[in-house]
Design a protein around this motif. Structure first.
Motif, PDB file in Angstrom:
ATOM      1  N   ILE A   5     -21.962  59.182 -72.285  1.00 36.87           N
ATOM      2  CA  ILE A   5     -20.696  60.231 -72.411  1.00 36.87           C
ATOM      3  C   ILE A   5     -19.600  59.229 -72.934  1.00 36.87           C
ATOM      4  N   ALA A   6     -19.552  57.814 -72.833  1.00 32.00           N
ATOM      5  CA  ALA A   6     -18.390  56.898 -73.409  1.00 32.00           C
ATOM      6  C   ALA A   6     -18.606  57.110 -74.951  1.00 32.00           C
ATOM      7  N   ASN A   7     -19.501  57.842 -75.739  1.00 31.28           N
ATOM      8  CA  ASN A   7     -19.590  58.199 -77.009  1.00 31.28           C
ATOM      9  C   ASN A   7     -18.205  58.929 -77.460  1.00 31.28           C
ATOM     10  N   THR A   8     -17.484  59.738 -76.574  1.00 27.33           N
ATOM     11  CA  THR A   8     -16.186  60.375 -76.909  1.00 27.33           C
ATOM     12  C   THR A   8     -15.173  59.417 -77.167  1.00 27.33           C
ATOM     13  N   TRP A   9     -15.294  58.577 -76.328  1.00 29.56           N
ATOM     14  CA  TRP A   9     -14.157  57.315 -76.409  1.00 29.56           C
ATOM     15  C   TRP A   9     -14.222  56.518 -77.691  1.00 29.56           C
ATOM     16  N   VAL A  10     -15.397  56.141 -77.867  1.00 25.19           N
ATOM     17  CA  VAL A  10     -15.730  55.517 -79.132  1.00 25.19           C
ATOM     18  C   VAL A  10     -15.262  56.146 -80.507  1.00 25.19           C
ATOM     19  N   GLY A  11     -15.700  57.492 -80.415  1.00 23.12           N
ATOM     20  CA  GLY A  11     -15.334  58.580 -81.428  1.00 23.12           C
ATOM     21  C   GLY A  11     -13.853  58.672 -81.479  1.00 23.12           C
ATOM     22  N   SER A  12     -13.179  58.556 -80.612  1.00 25.70           N
ATOM     23  CA  SER A  12     -11.825  58.595 -80.612  1.00 25.70           C
ATOM     24  C   SER A  12     -11.047  57.225 -81.160  1.00 25.70           C
ATOM     25  N   VAL A  13     -11.670  56.153 -80.947  1.00 24.19           N
ATOM     26  CA  VAL A  13     -11.192  55.070 -81.574  1.00 24.19           C
ATOM     27  C   VAL A  13     -11.233  55.037 -83.099  1.00 24.19           C
ATOM     28  N   ASN A  23     -17.737  75.172 -75.678  1.00 22.27           N
ATOM     29  CA  ASN A  23     -18.623  76.406 -76.228  1.00 22.27           C
ATOM     30  C   ASN A  23     -19.741  75.772 -76.883  1.00 22.27           C
ATOM     31  N   LEU A  24     -20.073  74.580 -76.938  1.00 25.50           N
ATOM     32  CA  LEU A  24     -21.104  74.124 -77.799  1.00 25.50           C
ATOM     33  C   LEU A  24     -22.056  73.682 -76.655  1.00 25.50           C
ATOM     34  N   ARG A  25     -21.909  73.407 -75.265  1.00 23.03           N
ATOM     35  CA  ARG A  25     -22.932  73.031 -74.498  1.00 23.03           C
ATOM     36  C   ARG A  25     -24.229  73.362 -74.571  1.00 23.03           C
ATOM     37  N   PRO A  26     -24.535  74.716 -74.832  1.00 20.13           N
ATOM     38  CA  PRO A  26     -26.274  74.956 -74.989  1.00 20.13           C
ATOM     39  C   PRO A  26     -26.638  74.200 -76.179  1.00 20.13           C
ATOM     40  N   ASP A  27     -25.882  74.079 -77.184  1.00 19.24           N
ATOM     41  CA  ASP A  27     -26.410  73.274 -78.467  1.00 19.24           C
ATOM     42  C   ASP A  27     -26.723  71.882 -78.017  1.00 19.24           C
ATOM     43  N   TYR A  28     -25.706  71.314 -77.482  1.00 25.23           N
ATOM     44  CA  TYR A  28     -25.758  69.890 -77.117  1.00 25.23           C
ATOM     45  C   TYR A  28     -26.902  69.544 -76.397  1.00 25.23           C
ATOM     46  N   SER A  29     -26.901  70.462 -75.263  1.00 22.52           N
ATOM     47  CA  SER A  29     -28.063  70.154 -74.245  1.00 22.52           C
ATOM     48  C   SER A  29     -29.423  70.383 -75.050  1.00 22.52           C
ATOM     49  N   ARG A  30     -29.524  71.393 -75.872  1.00 23.53           N
ATOM     50  CA  ARG A  30     -30.760  71.398 -76.731  1.00 23.53           C
ATOM     51  C   ARG A  30     -31.245  70.449 -77.587  1.00 23.53           C
ATOM     52  N   ARG A  46     -25.498  63.525 -74.883  1.00 24.04           N
ATOM     53  CA  ARG A  46     -24.972  63.395 -73.491  1.00 24.04           C
ATOM     54  C   ARG A  46     -23.338  63.512 -73.910  1.00 24.04           C
ATOM     55  N   MET A  47     -22.768  64.578 -73.829  1.00 20.99           N
ATOM     56  CA  MET A  47     -21.487  64.931 -73.794  1.00 20.99           C
ATOM     57  C   MET A  47     -20.902  65.022 -72.521  1.00 20.99           C
ATOM     58  N   SER A  48     -19.713  65.035 -72.426  1.00 20.92           N
ATOM     59  CA  SER A  48     -19.112  65.195 -70.874  1.00 20.92           C
ATOM     60  C   SER A  48     -18.899  66.517 -70.554  1.00 20.92           C
ATOM     61  N   SER A  49     -18.637  67.325 -71.678  1.00 23.15           N
ATOM     62  CA  SER A  49     -18.936  68.830 -71.461  1.00 23.15           C
ATOM     63  C   SER A  49     -20.354  69.381 -70.735  1.00 23.15           C
ATOM     64  N   VAL A  50     -21.271  68.532 -71.130  1.00 23.23           N
ATOM     65  CA  VAL A  50     -22.690  68.977 -70.440  1.00 23.23           C
ATOM     66  C   VAL A  50     -22.829  68.212 -69.170  1.00 23.23           C
ATOM     67  N   VAL A  51     -22.987  66.889 -69.449  1.00 24.35           N
ATOM     68  CA  VAL A  51     -22.959  66.007 -68.170  1.00 24.35           C
ATOM     69  C   VAL A  51     -22.160  66.181 -66.914  1.00 24.35           C
ATOM     70  N   ARG A  52     -20.587  65.977 -67.240  1.00 23.03           N
ATOM     71  CA  ARG A  52     -19.743  66.135 -66.344  1.00 23.03           C
ATOM     72  C   ARG A  52     -18.484  67.241 -66.915  1.00 23.03           C
ATOM     73  N   PRO A  53     -18.743  68.252 -66.574  1.00 26.67           N
ATOM     74  CA  PRO A  53     -17.722  69.481 -67.022  1.00 26.67           C
ATOM     75  C   PRO A  53     -16.423  69.186 -66.443  1.00 26.67           C
ATOM     76  N   ASP A  54     -16.351  68.856 -65.039  1.00 31.70           N
ATOM     77  CA  ASP A  54     -14.992  68.588 -64.390  1.00 31.70           C
ATOM     78  C   ASP A  54     -14.185  67.456 -65.352  1.00 31.70           C
ATOM     79  N   MET A  55     -14.790  66.386 -65.506  1.00 24.23           N
ATOM     80  CA  MET A  55     -14.516  65.391 -66.126  1.00 24.23           C
ATOM     81  C   MET A  55     -13.883  65.661 -67.361  1.00 24.23           C
ATOM     82  N   CYS A  56     -14.572  66.503 -68.246  1.00 25.32           N
ATOM     83  CA  CYS A  56     -14.281  67.035 -69.544  1.00 25.32           C
ATOM     84  C   CYS A  56     -13.040  67.779 -69.504  1.00 25.32           C
TER      85      CYS A  56
END
Length: 477
Positions: free
Chosen positions: A306-314, A356-363, A367-377
């Motif tokens: 899920i650290a990909n979001t932080w890398v993408g923000s850079v 709102n794209l959690r079903p798509d990302y899961s499929r 590994r997005m934070s909205s799927v793996v750790r929604p509270d953290m997201c």
């Protein structure tokens, strides 16, 4: 005489004991199996008993199905609803014959047993269904709930035509080639990258030079096109599983993978070359670094951490630094502040989008934070929204803007923090959608306010020549 009588009694006792032991043995160890012999196959001699024992017993299982009371409003045409044995929700099947006998009512069809159940009327009694060829009996309990949101994001449930699942030869339509290139480049994302680069150039303290500005814009745009093309090249198998990305040009076969790879190599080489030859080495180095970070780190990292979001923000924070460096030739504190603002903005923007794209990302296996750790997201989106208030307050301290920018940007950032708080508290699709839509307007408005409130200092000609070599071409007055 007496001895003979005693001997006879001993024989009788032994006989009684022997009879008792025999009966115990017969009842305990020699009883017949509890299987009807006429159900066995007598043609197999001694194996009929084993076959009878191996016959599976009738299994009884319970199945609870949630049925929304508002299901009639969810479905616009008569449909058959099917439920497999492993599922616990009703899934509409859109492939229904128009001449179906179920005109206006909705029914639950079990294809394993050819049993149709009327679900229009609430019933508290369980329904028994015998599954063919499985020796199973399902006891079905229909649980009518007030609201049940259906998942209509599965590409398999949204097939537009039979041609989508048939093999077809890839044929290039040259008339649509510019359109394919724009889709391959993710033209809207590339446009956002170019806008932030232009804003970074406009916020730099050195004088504006049209030639450098245009070369920086073109080089940044080509580099972004290359990065997005490589991203789609690597993610074709995963994009095909997601409803949001199933219509991309490589997934649909409009362009071949070799064509896309050639396009990305040409645009990447041209983009970095223009930045190196027409702007300055610092801007070219930032562009090459961002290209490698996006394609070789962020893209594969999406499937592992899920650290990909932080890398993408850079990755999203570097374009304004490229614009600043193109103007001044260096990276002063103002450039780092612009990067920090873009870095913080991307968390409420992307986290609300991915919610709102959690079903798509899961499929797709991402590994997005909205799927793996929604509270953290939700926490991260709120934290960085509040952080935007503090970052905008630092702008006058580094001589980037005047203090009026802090006053103008405060209502904008406070309202985004309010939307992020609602998203953190509720965590539903409505709150996330409102936050995402506001972030689309937030960053352009914020950039316009920064340019309008830019602190304009008087620079000496010697300082201008030392900071930007191209400024030496401008004669001093």
């Amino acid at each position: 005489m007496y001895i003979s009588l005693c001997f006879d009694r001993m024989k009788r006792r032994k006989a009684v004991k022997l009879i008792i032991i025999s009966w115990i043995f017969i009842f305990c160890f020699a009883t017949k199996p509890k299987v009807l012999t006429d159900e066995c196959d007598h043609g197999h001699n001694g194996s009929s008993h084993n076959q009878a024992l191996e016959r599976p017993r009738l299994k009884r299982k319970q199945l609870n199905i949630r049925v929304p009371k508002n299901i009639r409003s969810k479905i616009t045409q008569p449909q058959l609803l099917y439920v497999d044995k492993q599922e616990n929700d009703i899934i509409p099947n859109s492939a229904t014959d128009k001449d179906s006998t179920f005109d206006d009512d909705l029914f639950l069809y079990f294809k394993k047993s050819s049993v149709t159940v009327d679900i229009n009327k609430s019933s508290s009694k369980p329904i028994e269904v015998n599954v063919k060829d499985r020796d199973e009996t399902l006891e079905i309990n229909l649980d009518y709930v007030e609201e049940l949101e259906m998942d209509n994001t599965n590409p398999a449930q949204n097939i537009e035509s039979i041609t989508e699942v048939l093999w077809r030869e890839t044929k290039l339509d040259y008339n649509k080639l510019p359109e394919y290139y724009m889709k391959l480049s993710k033209i809207r994302l590339t446009g956002l990258v170019v806008i932030t680069t232009m804003a970074g150039y406009a916020m730099a303290p050195d004088p504006f030079m049209l030639s450098t500005f245009l070369l920086c814009t073109a080089g940044t745009a080509l580099t972004s096109c290359s990065a997005n093309s490589i991203n789609q090249f690597f993610e074709v198998p995963f994009d095909a599983q997601m409803n949001r990305t199933k219509n991309r040009v490589l997934v649909r076969g409009h362009l071949s993978p070799l064509h896309a790879a050639t396009f990305s190599v040409i645009t990447g080489t041209m983009g970095v070359g223009i930045l190196a030859a027409g702007v300055n080495p610092v801007t070219a180095a930032l562009g090459a670094f961002n290209l490698g970070l996006y394609t070789m780190v962020y893209t594969p990292m999406k499937r592992y951490s899920i650290a990909n979001t932080w890398v993408g923000s850079v990755v999203g924070a570097i374009p304004p630094m490229m614009g600043w460096a193109a103007c001044t030739g260096g990276l002063e504190p103002g450039a780092w502040l612009l990067a920090a603002i873009l870095y913080a903005w991307q968390f409420p923007h992307f986290n609300s989008l991915s919610w709102n794209l959690r079903p798509d990302y899961s499929r797709g296996g991402y590994r997005m934070s909205s799927v793996v750790r929604p509270d953290m997201c939700k926490r991260v989106a709120l934290r960085h929204s509040i952080g935007m208030i503090g970052l905008c307050g630092v702008a006058p301290l580094v001589d980037l803007t005047t203090w009026t920018f802090v006053a103008y940007s405060l209502p904008l950032n406070v309202y985004m923090s309010y939307l992020a708080w609602n998203f953190y508290r509720k965590g539903d699709s409505n709150s996330s959608r409102k936050l995402f839509r506001f972030t689309l307007a937030h960053i352009p408005i914020l950039m316009v306010l920064m340019i309008a409130c830019k602190k304009r200092g008087e620079n000496k000609p010697e300082q201008l020549q030392s900071t930007n070599p191209q400024s030496a071409l401008v004669p001093s007055l």
